[in-house]
Scaffold this motif. Structure first.
Motif, short mmCIF file in Angstrom:
data_model
loop_
_atom_site.label_atom_id
_atom_site.label_comp_id
_atom_site.label_asym_id
_atom_site.label_seq_id
_atom_site.Cartn_x
_atom_site.Cartn_y
_atom_site.Cartn_z
N LEU A 81 43.32 33.02 38.94
CA LEU A 81 43.79 32.21 40.07
C LEU A 81 42.77 32.13 41.20
O LEU A 81 43.02 31.46 42.21
N GLY A 82 41.65 32.83 41.06
CA GLY A 82 40.59 32.74 42.05
C GLY A 82 40.48 33.89 43.02
O GLY A 82 39.70 33.84 43.98
N PHE A 83 41.24 34.96 42.82
CA PHE A 83 41.15 36.13 43.68
C PHE A 83 39.95 36.99 43.30
O PHE A 83 39.52 37.01 42.13
N LYS A 84 39.43 37.73 44.27
CA LYS A 84 38.36 38.70 44.04
C LYS A 84 39.01 40.08 43.87
O LYS A 84 39.57 40.63 44.82
N VAL A 85 38.92 40.62 42.66
CA VAL A 85 39.64 41.85 42.32
C VAL A 85 38.67 42.89 41.77
O VAL A 85 37.78 42.56 40.98
N THR A 86 38.87 44.14 42.17
CA THR A 86 38.08 45.25 41.66
C THR A 86 39.01 46.32 41.10
O THR A 86 40.00 46.68 41.74
N LEU A 87 38.69 46.81 39.91
CA LEU A 87 39.43 47.93 39.34
C LEU A 87 38.96 49.22 40.00
O LEU A 87 37.76 49.46 40.13
#
Length: 252
Positions: A81-87
């Protein structure tokens, strides 16, 4: 990933713009519909951290999972969806006051104008993401939370019985999903793992929480708790179907 099918799975019908409001609503919908559960471990179904396999299990088979499954799949949706995500790797708090092993929990950092802690895989978790700022008391659905930074570590606290209790600690070091596979295997095979010791299936509700813990059904509504004993496996499976939407005979 079929994004539309995933959104239908979590009963989400809102905006798809990658902004804070969308993140909040997706997070809440996920926790209200997808259970935290370890049933695969007790059905001798190995859990492999493959996103396509997790999508099949959680979306197509209407199952839940534990942190490695739920948060990794949710991060995939957010990225689509275009989010910037980090595990992120987290260490879960133990009763002795220390924290457990590295990679014991998988949580998420989502970057908007600010940084947000998102977590749909911790069982009794916060309904809405927490802003990553230290010492601020954050109230979500009448529950109280706090994040405290100590050197490079962040500690997540939840208020219980009028005082804050640590739940887990983490750093902001980016991780890959494969980094979690050894601990994921440990948690589903070791006799010392809490996940091998009992069956658990739990889901948030707007009024509280509903939980299956081995042969007990626990319903919390507006701070009031009811506890029931389950007599038969048939009764257990009926509760799974009626309250969690899980049919263990469903294969696809």
């Amino acid at each position: 990933m079929d994004v539309e099918a995933y959104l239908n799975r979590i009963h989400y019908q809102g905006s798809l713009e990658p902004n804070l409001e969308t993140l909040h609503q997706l997070h809440c919908c996920h926790l209200l519909t997808v259970p935290f559960e370890n049933l695969s471990i007790h059905l001798n179904q190995p859990i492999h951290l493959n996103l396509e396999a997790l999508y099949t299990k959680i979306v197509r088979q209407n199952r839940g999972g534990f942190c490695y499954e739920l948060n990794s799949l949710f991060s995939w949706l957010l990225q689509k969806l275009g989010f910037k995500v980090t595990l992120l790797s987290a260490q879960v708090a133990r009763e002795d006051g220390h924290f457990g092993r590295e990679f014991g929990h998988l949580t998420l950092l989502v970057k908007d104008r600010d940084n947000w802690l998102a977590d749909v895989g911790f069982g009794d978790s916060f309904l809405y993401p927490l802003k990553l700022e230290t010492l601020t008391e954050q109230i979500k659905n009448e529950e109280y939370y706090q994040l405290i930074k100590e050197d490079i570590n962040w500690i997540f606290y939840q208020k219980k019985d009028n005082h804050y209790q640590p739940k887990y600690c983490f750093t902001l070091t980016p991780r890959k999903l494969t980094d979690f596979q050894p601990t994921c295997e440990y948690n589903q095979t070791s006799p010392q793992s809490i996940f091998t010791q009992r069956r658990i299936c739990t889901k948030a509700t707007l009024e509280g929480r509903i939980t299956l813990s081995d042969n007990r059904l626990i319903i919390t509504q507006n701070g009031q708790r009811q506890d029931y004993t389950i007599q038969t496996e048939a009764e257990y499976n009926k509760i799974l179907r009626d309250s969690f939407g899980i049919d263990l005979d469903l294969k696809s």
